[in-house]
Design an enzyme around this catalytic site. Structure first.
Site, PDB file in Angstrom:
ATOM      1  CG  ASP A  36      -0.218  -0.029   2.520  1.00 54.67           C
ATOM      2  OD1 ASP A  36       1.015  -0.248   2.509  1.00 54.67           O
ATOM      3  OD2 ASP A  36      -0.863   0.169   3.559  1.00 54.67           O
ATOM      4  CG  HIS A 239      21.623   4.832 -19.809  1.00 55.77           C
ATOM      5  ND1 HIS A 239      20.661   4.470 -20.720  1.00 55.77           N
ATOM      6  CD2 HIS A 239      21.980   6.086 -20.142  1.00 55.77           C
ATOM      7  CE1 HIS A 239      20.457   5.479 -21.560  1.00 55.77           C
ATOM      8  NE2 HIS A 239      21.257   6.465 -21.231  1.00 55.77           N
ATOM      9  CG  ASP A 256      24.504  12.611 -16.194  1.00 54.51           C
ATOM     10  OD1 ASP A 256      23.796  13.546 -15.775  1.00 54.51           O
ATOM     11  OD2 ASP A 256      24.429  12.167 -17.362  1.00 54.51           O
ATOM     12  CG  ASP A 267      21.099  16.349 -17.643  1.00 55.49           C
ATOM     13  OD1 ASP A 267      21.967  15.716 -17.031  1.00 55.49           O
ATOM     14  OD2 ASP A 267      20.634  15.988 -18.745  1.00 55.49           O
ATOM     15  CG  HIS A 350      26.335  10.285 -25.778  1.00 57.98           C
ATOM     16  ND1 HIS A 350      26.425  11.660 -25.689  1.00 57.98           N
ATOM     17  CD2 HIS A 350      27.279   9.797 -24.929  1.00 57.98           C
ATOM     18  CE1 HIS A 350      27.359  11.974 -24.805  1.00 57.98           C
ATOM     19  NE2 HIS A 350      27.913  10.868 -24.350  1.00 57.98           N
ATOM     20  CG  HIS A 354      18.822  16.006 -23.554  1.00 56.25           C
ATOM     21  ND1 HIS A 354      18.243  16.627 -22.476  1.00 56.25           N
ATOM     22  CD2 HIS A 354      19.917  15.365 -23.057  1.00 56.25           C
ATOM     23  CE1 HIS A 354      18.926  16.350 -21.379  1.00 56.25           C
ATOM     24  NE2 HIS A 354      19.965  15.596 -21.694  1.00 56.25           N
ATOM     25  CG  HIS A 361      15.988  13.058 -22.027  1.00 58.23           C
ATOM     26  ND1 HIS A 361      16.220  11.726 -22.205  1.00 58.23           N
ATOM     27  CD2 HIS A 361      17.158  13.570 -21.555  1.00 58.23           C
ATOM     28  CE1 HIS A 361      17.471  11.442 -21.848  1.00 58.23           C
ATOM     29  NE2 HIS A 361      18.056  12.542 -21.449  1.00 58.23           N
ATOM     30  CD  GLU A 390      24.070  15.057 -22.374  1.00 58.49           C
ATOM     31  OE1 GLU A 390      24.485  14.116 -21.684  1.00 58.49           O
ATOM     32  OE2 GLU A 390      22.878  15.398 -22.410  1.00 58.49           O
ATOM     33  CE1 TYR A 394      30.992   8.584 -21.507  1.00 55.47           C
ATOM     34  CE2 TYR A 394      30.677   8.945 -23.869  1.00 55.47           C
ATOM     35  CZ  TYR A 394      30.409   9.294 -22.558  1.00 55.47           C
ATOM     36  OH  TYR A 394      29.579  10.352 -22.296  1.00 55.47           O
ATOM     37  NE  ARG A 411      27.261  12.177 -19.646  1.00 51.99           N
ATOM     38  CZ  ARG A 411      27.318  10.902 -19.312  1.00 51.99           C
ATOM     39  NH1 ARG A 411      27.981  10.049 -20.087  1.00 51.99           N
ATOM     40  NH2 ARG A 411      26.739  10.461 -18.215  1.00 51.99           N
ATOM     41  CD  GLU A 413      24.212  16.568 -19.184  1.00 49.29           C
ATOM     42  OE1 GLU A 413      24.492  15.699 -18.345  1.00 49.29           O
ATOM     43  OE2 GLU A 413      23.178  16.570 -19.863  1.00 49.29           O
TER      44      GLU A 413
HETATM   45 MN   LIG Z   1      21.741  15.080 -20.248  1.00 52.90          MN
END
Ligand SMILES: [Mn+2]
Length: 443
Positions: A36, A239, A256, A267, A350, A354, A361, A390, A394, A411, A413
């Site tokens: 619940d 990810h 990130d 972000d 990538h 965005h 996003h 970003e 890698y 990365r 960003e």
């Molecule tokens: Mn991003």
């Protein structure tokens, strides 16, 4: 409450342009996590954009007709439930506080909607997002159709109201820009805290805890998305979440993470050495990514295309891959070959950004309209659009890839808001030059 009313009026004006009708915008349902216990409640972004109202079980109805009307359906006051779950506005107080023309109990929605939908030329509703609510809307339509012999007419046209709202949401107004600026500042503070706290021996989840602590203590309601804290080779898993791995002397840490503040996301990604000092190979790749990011940011201004930043970043990254030997000239050819044939994708797979807004996003078309049959060009940037920048590199172990670079994942960003002459970097407070990061971590 002025911006919300302005947005409702702007949507009503667009509905008039299509001949008028009725718009229905429900907020998000509550979602059970287990037994619940619910997931923490998060309102629907479209609903919030038009109301500023954060309670569950609520629906906005807008009418573009002879008399325009904006109506809120929400939960009744319930002193018994409020003891358990907290304050509820109730229709009357909500109408007053959020500037609606009328408000009704959500319990009255079936009765009211079959009246409100009668004789409307069109319905503006995002079909297919919530099967349960779709069924309810169908029920109202059928109730109107059942009145046809009594002289009522049912809506003859249907439009996806999200498509109209996506375009509105893409251009941030001053209120939104201000919230996004504050959200990015909190996230930058969290990255600074994480860098300061980091040292070999800590677990990734301990760094995540520092981020969450800073978000919350500065007033953010939620993380905008699940934070990534990835040390060493984990940074090459795009990810990855914050896991159990231990920060090792000599490894990089990629974070990130961004908070959500008052419904708006930030972000930010930063990559830094666990021990506070970049190694030679780490620094070599880091400087390439940073230069790529600067090049991309220079392309963010009105009149440029959404992808100009990506193209500029790819050029710098590819050049750097050739210079460091990540890519072998003898195999992949010239810089132009690398870009044209996409050899850089081995290390950069990538895109460079965005849209950013209420959703991390965010909504909005990435293409401009084009005449039928022609390919739509990438979107032209306009003041008020917000996007991330970003680039990254890698390096997974592979034949021909110099071993000194193996397992490095980087990365960087930031969040950019397009201005009249260029862009404002909302996340500027998070350090990113090698010198600034090393200086911060020495303190
Ligand atoms: Mn991003």
């Amino acid at each position: 409450m002025r911006p919300y009313k302005n947005r409702r009026d702007a949507l009503i004006a667009q509905m008039h342009a299509k001949g008028g009708g009725i718009a229905i915008i429900p907020t998000a349902p509550e979602v059970l996590r287990n037994n619940d216990a619910d997931y923490p409640y998060r309102h629907d972004s479209y609903f919030y954009y038009l109301s500023g109202f954060t309670e569950p079980q609520a629906v906005i109805v807008l009418i573009a007709g002879k008399t325009d009307q904006s109506i809120l359906f929400c939960r009744d006051k319930n002193l018994e439930r409020e003891i358990w779950d907290g304050y509820r506005y109730g229709p009357e107080a909500a109408r007053e506080a959020f500037g609606f023309d009328a408000a009704f109990s959500i319990d009255a929605i079936d009765t009211e909607m079959s009246k409100l939908m009668a004789n409307q030329p069109a319905i503006f509703y995002a079909l297919g997002r919530d099967a349960k609510f779709d069924t309810q809307v169908q029920g109202w339509l059928n109730a109107v159709r059942a009145q046809v012999r009594a002289g009522a007419t049912a809506p003859a046209a249907a439009y996806d109201v999200h498509l109209l709202l996506n375009e509105m949401r893409l251009i941030k107004d001053a209120t939104e820009a201000d919230i996004m600026r504050r959200a990015a500042q909190i996230s930058a503070d969290a990255h600074i805290r994480a860098m300061r706290m980091s040292q070999p021996g800590l677990h990734e989840y301990q760094i995540e805890a520092e981020l969450l602590h800073e978000f919350r203590r500065k007033g953010s309601q939620f993380p905008a998305y699940t934070s990534i804290v990835a040390t060493g080779a984990n940074a090459c898993v795009l990810h990855y979440r914050a896991g159990e791995s231990v920060l090792k002397d000599g490894d990089l840490v990629l974070i990130d993470a961004g908070c959500e503040l008052d419904g708006y996301a930030s972000d930010i990604t930063r990559t830094y050495p666990a021990n506070g000092r970049f190694s030679g190979p780490q620094k070599a790749l880091y400087e390439i990514v940073l230069a790529a990011q600067h090049a991309a940011i220079a392309e963010i201004k009105p009149g440029k295309r959404f992808t100009d930043g990506h193209d500029a970043a790819v050029r710098i990254l590819a050049q750097g891959m050739l210079e460091t030997g990540l890519l072998d000239k003898n195999k992949v050819g010239t810089l132009d070959d690398v870009i044209e044939k996409g050899a850089y994708r081995q290390f950069y797979m990538h895109r460079t950004g965005h849209w950013l807004g209420m959703d991390v996003h965010d909504v909005g078309e990435y293409r401009d309209p084009a005449p039928a049959g022609e390919e739509k060009p990438w979107r032209t940037l306009q003041p008020g659009m917000a996007l991330t920048v970003e680039p990254g590199i890698y390096v997974r172990p592979a034949d021909g890839v110099p071993e000194q670079f193996w397992h490095i994942g980087i990365r960087i960003e930031d969040d950019a808001l397009v201005t009249a002459s260029g862009c404002e970097i909302l996340s500027h407070a998070a350090p990113k030059s090698v010198a600034d990061i090393e200086a911060l971590m020495r303190q």
